[in-house]
Design a protein around this motif. Sequence first.
Motif, PDB file in Angstrom:
ATOM      1  N   ALA A 192       0.817  -1.212   0.000  1.00 27.67           N
ATOM      2  CA  ALA A 192       0.000   0.000   0.000  1.00 27.67           C
ATOM      3  C   ALA A 192       0.851   1.263   0.000  1.00 27.67           C
ATOM      4  CB  ALA A 192      -0.933  -0.009   1.207  1.00 27.67           C
ATOM      5  N   TYR A 193       2.005   1.205   0.663  1.00 30.43           N
ATOM      6  CA  TYR A 193       2.824   2.415   0.785  1.00 30.43           C
ATOM      7  C   TYR A 193       4.110   2.323  -0.016  1.00 30.43           C
ATOM      8  CZ  TYR A 193      -0.525   3.639   4.373  1.00 30.43           C
ATOM      9  OH  TYR A 193      -1.697   3.941   5.027  1.00 30.43           O
ATOM     10  N   SER A 194       4.244   1.272  -0.793  1.00 31.16           N
ATOM     11  CA  SER A 194       5.438   1.062  -1.614  1.00 31.16           C
ATOM     12  C   SER A 194       6.697   1.338  -0.792  1.00 31.16           C
ATOM     13  CB  SER A 194       5.385   1.962  -2.858  1.00 31.16           C
ATOM     14  OG  SER A 194       5.992   1.298  -3.935  1.00 31.16           O
ATOM     15  N   THR A 195       6.847   0.564   0.264  1.00 26.60           N
ATOM     16  CA  THR A 195       7.921   0.840   1.223  1.00 26.60           C
ATOM     17  C   THR A 195       8.518  -0.450   1.757  1.00 26.60           C
ATOM     18  OG1 THR A 195       8.423   1.887   3.365  1.00 26.60           O
ATOM     19  CG2 THR A 195       6.268   0.873   3.148  1.00 26.60           C
ATOM     20  N   PRO A 196       9.771  -0.399   2.177  1.00 25.44           N
ATOM     21  CA  PRO A 196      10.300  -1.541   2.921  1.00 25.44           C
ATOM     22  C   PRO A 196       9.641  -1.649   4.294  1.00 25.44           C
ATOM     23  CG  PRO A 196      11.987   0.170   2.686  1.00 25.44           C
ATOM     24  CD  PRO A 196      10.785   0.636   1.929  1.00 25.44           C
TER      25      PRO A 196
END
Lengths: 624, 313
Positions: free
Chosen positions: A382-386
């Motif tokens: 959803a947050y395009s994050t590690p």
Amino acid sequence: MVSPNTPESPGGASASAAPRSIKDVVIRLAGNSQDGIQAIGGFLARLAGRSDQDVMTYMTIPSTISGGPSIFQVRMGTGDILSAGDRADLLVAFYQHSYDAHIGSLRPGGVLLYDADHVKPAEGDHRFTNVACPITTGTIEAVGGTAKDKGKNIYVLGLIARIFDLEVPKLTQLIRERFGGKNEDIVRNALLAFDAGYAWPQNNLRDLFYRFEAIDRATAVSGKTQVTLDGNSAIAYGFLAAGVRHGAGYPITPWSSIMEILRTELPKYGGVFVQCEDEIASISTALGFSYTGNVAITGSAGPGLSLKMEALSWATMAEMPIVVVNVQRGGPSTGMPTNVEQSDLMQAIYGSHGDTPRVVLAPKNVEDCFYLAIEAVRIARAYSTPVLLLTDQALSSRIEAFDEPDLKALMVAPGPDRTERPADFKPYPLDRQTRHAPAGTRIASGKYPVVTGLEHDEFGHPTGSPKLHSQMNAKRREKIKALAATLPPPELGGDASGEALIVTWGSNYGPAREALERIRAAGVAAGHLHIRHVHPLPPGLEEILGRYRKVIVAELNDEGVYGFGQFTTLLRARYALPSIVSICKTDGLTFKVSELVAGVARHLGNATLESLVSQARPSPLAAR
Amino acid sequence: MSTAVATPPPPAGAPLTKKILTADHPTWCPGCGDFAVLASFYRVLEKLQYPHEKIVTFAGIGCSSRFPYFVNTHGGHFIHGRALPFAAGISLGGDDLHVFVFGGDGDGFSIGGNHLTHTARKNVRITYVIMDNSVYGLTKKQTSPTSPIGFKSKTDPWGALDQPINPMRTLLNSGATFVARSHATQVNHMTEMMLRAARHDGFSVVEILSECVEFFEGAFDAAVPRKGGNWVLIDEKKNDGSAEDAARHDVTDEVAAFQLAGLGWPGKFGVFYENKTRRTKNAIEAELIAKTREKTKGATDLALLQATFAKLR
Ligand SMILES: Cc1ncc(C[n+]2csc(CCOP(=O)(O)OP(=O)(O)O)c2C)c(N)n1
Ligand code: SF4
Ligand SMILES: [Mg+2]
């Protein structure tokens, strides 16, 4: 026979006394790793899962390759079992060294059951009920001479089943399931050993028969089927439910079993798990998978996490989703590789170069390992994050029973979204969440995006613009803040305000909940706050922390140069409250409930509470 | 900021041309050998005519590793030395993709050396172009793993002291299934080598001697006829039954390839080795999946996981 429970006429009288009712019991099995004592624990845990009892286990494994002392502790009982128990009520000692090392863990009034063929207990020690049982010869007699002493574990399982009036049909069914499929002889031998162990107390113990209190079904049982598994398995299965079909890793204790499960399971799901040459290659390969739209996972333990740090920074900069598991163990360096610690928190949150806002989650028990693995993947997408999933050695091997998850409702469909992107597609829009177009996706403009570790403009092209660097840093920070705003309030137990708030993260949840009950029972107004989303923190904490005179953070790491543990340091920095203090330790073991009560007593300066801890609590098995 | 959306998109299905494939203007120094590699790569893509969206160019860090910014395809710029494992993820995660990796001698043979070995031995379907300038270009003239002994760099002002690696031997030894060598001054040869590498089903590597005019001028003159050097091509076996064919190089012969790799500087250029029989990791993993799914009779993901949990009851 040295047992005071030996019947007056050996071999004659049968168990006379009716079983005594107990609420719960802590059984510690101490032997060598090849004795299969983990298997006994596994059977008991799964039996509990299939019965009305709750269960929690605790295991230490030797770091040597094979052999070496090993213990398995099972606590089972009626109602919620939150911790594996501070001290044992029943110690089963296979060898002299097992006895020597673990007799101190037995509660006064507890039962020492030892292999009379190998162990000679200290003479004149009358603190316990000693039961000498010829475990080795008993097993050999039952199974036949050639089998040597293999099967001792199942013999002991039989002993325990008789002493605690466990459900024999269910246990023998479990034995069949476990050994079935193999040679029929193995099943038969196992059942022979079990029966022999089961028969022994009947003829040799006068007392010492127990039964778990009947459960109040209405309140204590969810009515759902229970599943019994360890924390690492729960994480691996959580990933499968979350639609993860790709991963990469390099072996290291205690992470390896997650990669072993995924390597074995993923082909069934059409997925790929790559064993790489090292941890750097592992995270790189996982990021490559994510870049194709298949959100991937990697993992390791402390030293391996350090190797992943450079690529983790890239993942923040390139805004590439990935989930990294870190099964914490004793550090620094190779440290205490088969012991528990929570000393990788700072590394997980801040370990990389540059400003790298990212997400760190920590499961509180085995069940939570499953659900937080799903949550980690959801957030990464959803947050395009590690996202880092910070678990620990104790959780990795602990077996717990919990409600079977509703997989139908939880399953997430995997697969990249390769639908053509419109002409105005930008990989790094400043005003919107980054949603990458996976390789293989047509872009209507005919202009293809670059993902990059250089500071970039909205199209991914390098820029040296100070303004853009500030703006992009803000973008990467704000999305993590946006996530924080959506997080549920953490679980608060006990009193809503008062003298002390115990704060925990990770696997300290259970012991802290138990400690809370003891502290409140002693008349101290206290609460317990447990945090699963350790970074970013959920909203509303400031107000909660402010309601207690002392905020006492319990964590398994060193108190550091300034006297505060890692999470404590973060909370102090974040909320600037001098009331925030630490209970820290690094002995490689999980918190005992008594250690937490003592720590709280110390911080409160409460002598009554402190004296409570020093009062020895007799074992429920103690003779009346 | 880029003006990417301002240019009109090419009509769908239009052939890929250099114009379409051109992205940012290269930031290399004028005269850098890497320009020619880029020009050749456009020609390779023009010849291959893969669907535009299926082409991926990736790189590590270095002057040469800037390559993906200059090619209008899906792509990216990873960290120093680790582009190969990243590319392995791309290749195994998207089996229909055509994955190209570009990088320098430091990126490939020094910091990324271990990854090179392991990506090669696994035979992941990737085409890897090493732009070897025998120096660290981006960081401005330090000794690289291919710098010849005596090369005066900022880290060896008295001339490089350590034995350089032999790229061809290293590549052969690691198990790469296609190994070729070219020179940035030979555009046609370079194009042919990259083309053959791209068409190879497996891990294919082309090492291109690409001069850094800024920090190692004249490094590869020994192979440039214009500068008095010798440009000697590998005479590949044609399998035409002729007498002279016997003396030609058999690209499937590993021992012969090692012998070629041992020739004195500047050596020969062309395909050293090609192995068409070893299966790719892509194929091996696909087969593992197919066989496993045969056993589970194509059960749905939900049914599979439910069965796993049923065993844990
Ligand atoms: C982890 C890490 N270490 C060091 C560097 C600095 N660095 C960038 S490129 C490079 C070497 C470049 O040499 P090469 O790979 O031969 O590429 P070239 O610039 O010559 O094309 C170095 C040491 C870096 N970016 N990252
Ligand atoms: S420094 Fe050397 S390698 Fe880098 S761009 Fe300039 S000429 Fe090319
Ligand atoms: Mg170089």
